[in-house]
Scaffold this motif. Structure first.
Motif, short mmCIF file in Angstrom:
data_model
loop_
_atom_site.label_atom_id
_atom_site.label_comp_id
_atom_site.label_asym_id
_atom_site.label_seq_id
_atom_site.Cartn_x
_atom_site.Cartn_y
_atom_site.Cartn_z
N TYR A 135 42.83 42.35 30.95
CA TYR A 135 42.96 43.82 30.95
C TYR A 135 43.70 44.36 29.62
O TYR A 135 44.59 43.63 29.08
CB TYR A 135 43.62 44.53 32.10
CG TYR A 135 44.71 43.38 32.49
CD1 TYR A 135 44.61 42.30 33.20
CD2 TYR A 135 45.99 43.56 31.98
CE1 TYR A 135 45.78 41.50 33.32
CE2 TYR A 135 47.06 42.72 32.37
CZ TYR A 135 46.73 41.62 33.04
OH TYR A 135 47.86 41.03 33.36
N LYS A 138 38.92 50.90 31.95
CA LYS A 138 39.23 51.44 33.22
C LYS A 138 37.98 52.41 33.45
O LYS A 138 37.30 52.39 34.46
CB LYS A 138 40.38 51.77 33.46
CG LYS A 138 41.06 50.99 34.37
CD LYS A 138 42.81 51.15 34.45
CE LYS A 138 43.23 51.23 35.71
NZ LYS A 138 44.43 51.93 35.86
N ARG A 195 34.64 50.76 33.82
CA ARG A 195 34.45 50.14 34.87
C ARG A 195 34.25 51.04 36.28
O ARG A 195 33.55 50.66 37.16
CB ARG A 195 35.77 49.26 35.09
CG ARG A 195 35.73 47.89 34.29
CD ARG A 195 36.93 47.15 34.40
NE ARG A 195 36.99 45.94 33.45
CZ ARG A 195 38.21 45.47 33.20
NH1 ARG A 195 39.32 45.94 33.62
NH2 ARG A 195 38.12 44.25 32.39
N ARG A 196 34.79 52.12 36.11
CA ARG A 196 34.74 53.20 37.07
C ARG A 196 33.25 53.86 37.07
O ARG A 196 32.68 53.84 38.10
CB ARG A 196 35.63 54.29 37.05
CG ARG A 196 37.06 53.98 37.87
CD ARG A 196 37.98 55.13 37.86
NE ARG A 196 39.36 54.74 37.49
CZ ARG A 196 40.16 55.30 37.27
NH1 ARG A 196 40.32 56.57 37.08
NH2 ARG A 196 41.53 54.78 37.24
N LEU A 255 39.08 43.79 38.73
CA LEU A 255 39.10 44.63 37.47
C LEU A 255 37.55 45.36 37.65
O LEU A 255 37.76 46.51 37.31
CB LEU A 255 39.28 43.56 36.36
CG LEU A 255 40.48 42.79 36.09
CD1 LEU A 255 40.55 41.81 34.85
CD2 LEU A 255 41.71 43.75 36.17
N SER A 256 36.73 44.82 37.79
CA SER A 256 35.44 45.44 37.83
C SER A 256 35.35 47.07 38.69
O SER A 256 34.51 47.60 38.66
CB SER A 256 34.24 44.58 37.98
OG SER A 256 33.95 44.44 39.62
N LEU A 257 36.35 46.63 39.88
CA LEU A 257 36.40 48.00 40.64
C LEU A 257 37.46 48.77 40.08
O LEU A 257 37.84 49.97 40.85
CB LEU A 257 36.90 47.32 41.90
CG LEU A 257 35.96 46.81 43.19
CD1 LEU A 257 36.68 46.03 44.02
CD2 LEU A 257 34.90 47.61 43.24
N GLY A 258 37.92 48.89 38.90
CA GLY A 258 38.66 49.50 38.30
C GLY A 258 40.19 49.35 38.58
O GLY A 258 40.91 50.21 38.01
N MET A 259 40.47 48.27 39.06
CA MET A 259 41.93 48.03 39.26
C MET A 259 42.68 47.66 38.16
O MET A 259 42.08 46.87 37.17
CB MET A 259 41.98 46.82 40.67
CG MET A 259 41.70 47.40 42.00
SD MET A 259 42.02 46.18 43.12
CE MET A 259 41.33 46.54 44.38
N GLY A 309 45.69 45.56 36.17
CA GLY A 309 46.23 44.14 36.40
C GLY A 309 47.35 44.10 37.23
O GLY A 309 47.36 43.19 38.45
#
Ligand code: ATP
Ligand code: MG
Lengths: 251, 520
Positions: free
Chosen positions: A73, A83, A86-87, B422-426, B428
């Motif tokens: 990240y 991000k 990914r969204r 991470l792939s869900l947009g969370m 770190g």
């Protein structure tokens, strides 16, 4: 909608993608086929910002990611870009990767609640309708260990959909499933495609690739060897490598 | 020939540790056999043995032993002290040489009884309790107890003023018994004699109350300390012998008498600033010893009351042990987590700091760490109380081990979990908090429980810094009653009774976790 330009990626001085270009239009369904080790997973992971690359860029709509990653990240502008990508782009993994300490319902609601700030009631009702969509209504309270592989993979699909992505990436979603469970997962993907979801799927299921995709892409040693409409690719492949690969499958 | 030679070297190199261990074991067996021959099968009168071998073996403790017997700071290989000179004079009279036998003071009488040496002569007070287990010669020194305070402190002038104060004294001495008999005094018990004076200078305690020779030796050269009030109580140091060595006692009594009358004893004591009028009493020794024999103060209530009398003290010690264990474990958990985050998610610099901390703390003995915290830090201006040092010392040490457990726990979570999150947009941080840590916690609970049990037992080490926890309570009670066996069993049972349920719990958790993994 997704554009890969000039992609160069190497693993420890071993180049995988040397100069890869790919454009995926909105609403299209791209099936990636190719032998093991050809780079299918890596390509999908690059598109989701899970893998760094050295040259080129990947853009999703107006978001452009240039491949620099610090331990999965990033901070600052790069981080926001990843991000956002990914969204917009959901991902389903070969190994499901459900969160074992959470119930099925919680697996689906955790990201909407903590990433999008959706309130719990709304997230849960949305999760229930997604579970209905993947035919798992009655499993909401179960934990991943209590589900079969096929059920787990369908929950993983619902979990990705809960973020309301505009495109979905599937990395061999049925490869670690027993044969009798493959169909139920493929059915879910088919339904998703029929709703017009932009989809990229790496798969060894040639029949499925022929039936649902709008374009098939043959990848070998990190190189797009051949691509085209599924009927043409499967019935009349042009390249020798494609022929050799397909002949092994069509037996 | 050359081949044999090579073969031999190979064997020696490959098995050197094994060979060394064998040699050590053989040696132990042999000395064990000789030991038992000496003491069980062929009992020999100690006096005869001394005379025939030309050597008298003297048991003492030179650790912080000034002015009795200690290492000469100018020439550390040499023992000096008034008792060194006394023993030299005795040996000369016997016509033999002295062999030195260093032994921890707390267990000096036990070692004497075991036969490690012939005489124990090291400021051992003649008390009725001790007379039950060993034979004393006539006294060679008359001591009294002395109060020492800081020069700046004028609150304390005599014994009564010690009430309500924190007073340091030594393990298993008359002074300690006197203080405890008075009541209302917070008594801090030390096993070395330097430490109470250090703590006095550091304001950790208000006064030191010890035998006059010790008080005089440490106070004289230090302008910040002074002695107040008259010396209190009177008692005598005697040479302790095994019960059966009456003939040796006779011989030594004659020699002490001779040294007294010739003035040699006075000369030795004067050289160390220890001669005073009280020493005149040494001439009347028969009367003194008889006095003790006629009024044995506490010996009648001694033997069978172990449990009722000792258990409350032990339980109090156990409470302190539990309290300190829990508090230091809490510190270890929090600090361990911080160290883990620094190491796994920090920048290069933080990672280096955390790694260094963990390696240093795991690579050095806890005992040394405690000593540095307690006695070392004051020299750079940081003075912490014994309680704080106990918690910090244990907590900071175990934090290093906890950090390793957490790191292993976090790294045991499959990479796919992070990638899915991470792939869900969370972010770190969110991934860590919601996905990784909750799973890692489950893995780390069993090893953490085991660590807590280890910490609980390691907490016995803090008995070195003037905290009366369970082990220290045991040491004090055992030294007073000479009953190391029964009390030892009881103390061990207390430790076991507290740690065993925990280890059962840890095992259950582990099993539960394993069955869970199988389902996965
Ligand atoms: N972390 C890594 N370090 C080094 N090399 C890697 C790493 N991950 C993948 N590779 C290499 O990159 C190449 C592509 O791997 P990738 O997993 O993308 O292939 P794939 O097409 O998905 O194969 P499969 O069908 O077996 O899933 C392989 O040759 C692999 O050895
Ligand atoms: Mg793959």
């Amino acid at each position: 909608m997704i554009e890969i330009c000039n992609l160069f990626k190497q693993y420890e001085h071993q180049p995988l993608f040397k100069d890869l270009h790919l454009v995926v239009e909105k609403g299209s369904v791209v099936a990636i086929i190719g032998p093991s080790g050809s780079g299918k997973s890596t390509l999908l992971r690059c598109m989701n910002g899970l893998e760094a690359f050295q040259k080129g860029y990947i853009s999703v709509d107006d978001q452009r990611f240039c491949g620099v990653l610090e331990r999965g990240y990033n901070k600052g502008q790069e981080g926001i870009t990843i991000k956002n990508i990914r969204r917009k782009v959901g991902m389903v993994f070969q190994q499901f990767n459900l969160f074992p300490h959470m119930s099925v319902l919680h697996n689906i609601t955790v990201a909407p609640i903590f990433v999008l700030g959706v309130d719990q009631a709304e997230a849960e009702s949305n999760a229930i309708s997604l579970l209905r969509k993947v035919h798992l209504m009655e499993k909401a309270g179960k934990y991943p260990v209590q589900l079969s592989g096929g059920e787990q993979q369908r929950v993983a699909v619902a979990r990705a959909l809960a973020m309301k992505p505009e495109a979905m990436l599937f990395d061999e979603p049925t490869s670690s499933l027993d044969p009798e469970m493959i169909e139920e997962v493929l059915l879910v993907v088919k339904e998703l495609v029929s709703e017009g979801m932009t989809t990229i799927i790496a798969t060894h299921e040639m029949g499925f690739a022929r039936d649902v995709s709008t374009r098939v892409l043959f990848l070998d040693k990190g190189e797009i060897v051949e691509q085209g409409k599924p009927q043409e690719m499967f019935s009349n492949p042009q390249n020798d490598r494609t022929k050799a690969f397909l002949s092994r499958f069509m037996k | 020939m050359r081949r044999f030679h090579e073969w031999l070297i190979f064997i020696i190199m490959e098995y050197k540790y094994f060979i060394i261990r064998c040699i050590v074991m053989l040696q132990m067996c042999f000395s064990g056999i000789f030991f038992s021959i000496n003491h069980a099968f062929a009992y020999q009168d100690t006096l005869d043995k001394i005379k025939s071998s030309g050597v008298i073996t003297w048991g003492f403790d030179a650790e912080g032993g000034a002015p009795y017997v200690f290492r000469d700071s100018a020439n550390p290989s040499k023992h000096i002290g008034f008792e060194v000179e006394l023993v030299a004079a005795i040996a000369r009279e016997l016509g033999v040489k002295v062999r030195y036998f260093q032994n921890a003071w707390d267990s000096i009488l036990l070692s004497l009884q075991r036969g490690d040496f012939d005489i124990a002569l090291n400021g051992i007070e003649i008390t009725p309790d001790r007379e039950q287990s060993v034979l004393f010669t006539r006294p060679y020194y008359a001591y009294a107890e002395q109060i020492v305070v800081r020069d700046s402190d004028n609150r304390i002038h005599r014994l009564e003023d010690l009430r309500g104060k924190k007073v340091g004294t030594l393990y298993n001495t008359e002074a300690k018994r006197l203080l405890e008999a008075m009541g209302g005094i917070a008594v801090n018990i030390y096993s070395g004699q330097v430490e109470p004076f250090k703590d006095l200078l550091l304001n950790r305690i208000d006064a030191v109350f010890v035998d006059l020779p010790i008080a005089a030796y440490y106070t004289m050269p230090n302008p910040q300390l002074h002695m107040v009030g008259d010396p209190v109580g009177d008692g005598y140091y005697g040479i302790a012998l095994r019960k059966e060595d009456a003939s040796l006692a006779d011989e030594l009594n004659k020699i002490i008498e001779k040294l007294l009358r010739s003035g040699e004893l006075k000369k030795i004591y004067s050289r160390w600033g220890l001669w005073n009028v009280a020493q005149e009493k040494l001439f009347l020794h028969e009367g003194i010893l008889k006095n003790y024999a006629e009024s044995p103060p506490s010996s009648s209530e001694k033997a069978p009351i172990v449990l009722t009398k000792f258990l409350p003290t032990l339980l109090k010690g156990a409470l302190v042990t539990i309290g300190i264990s829990i508090l230091s474990m809490m510190l270890a958990v929090v600090l361990g987590l911080i160290l883990t985050f620094m190491r796994l998610y920090g920048n290069t610099w933080l990672r280096m700091v955390s790694t260094a901390y963990i390696e240093i703390y795991r690579g050095t003995p806890l005992l040394i760490q405690l000593y540095i915290l307690y006695y070392g830090l004051p020299s750079i201006g940081i003075t912490l109380s014994a309680f704080v040092v106990a918690i910090l010392g244990l907590g900071m040490n175990y934090a290093a081990y906890e950090a390793e457990i957490y790191r292993a726990g976090i790294q045991a979570i499959p990479k796919g979990q992070t990638e899915a999150a991470l792939s869900l947009g969370m972010s770190g941080r969110l991934t860590l908090k919601r996905i990784i840590l909750p799973q890692a916690l489950r893995i780390t609970i069993p090893p953490m429980t085991n660590d807590f049990i280890a910490l609980f037992k390691d907490s016995s080490l803090i008995s070195v810094i003037a905290i009366t926890e369970l082990t220290k309570s045991y040491g004090i009670l055992a030294a007073a009653s000479m009953d190391y066996f029964k009390l030892g069993i009881i103390t061990a049972l207390l430790y076991f009774g507290m740690s065993y349920p925990l280890s059962l719990y840890a095992r259950k958790l582990e099993k539960k976790l394993k069955s869970h993994d199988r389902n996965l």
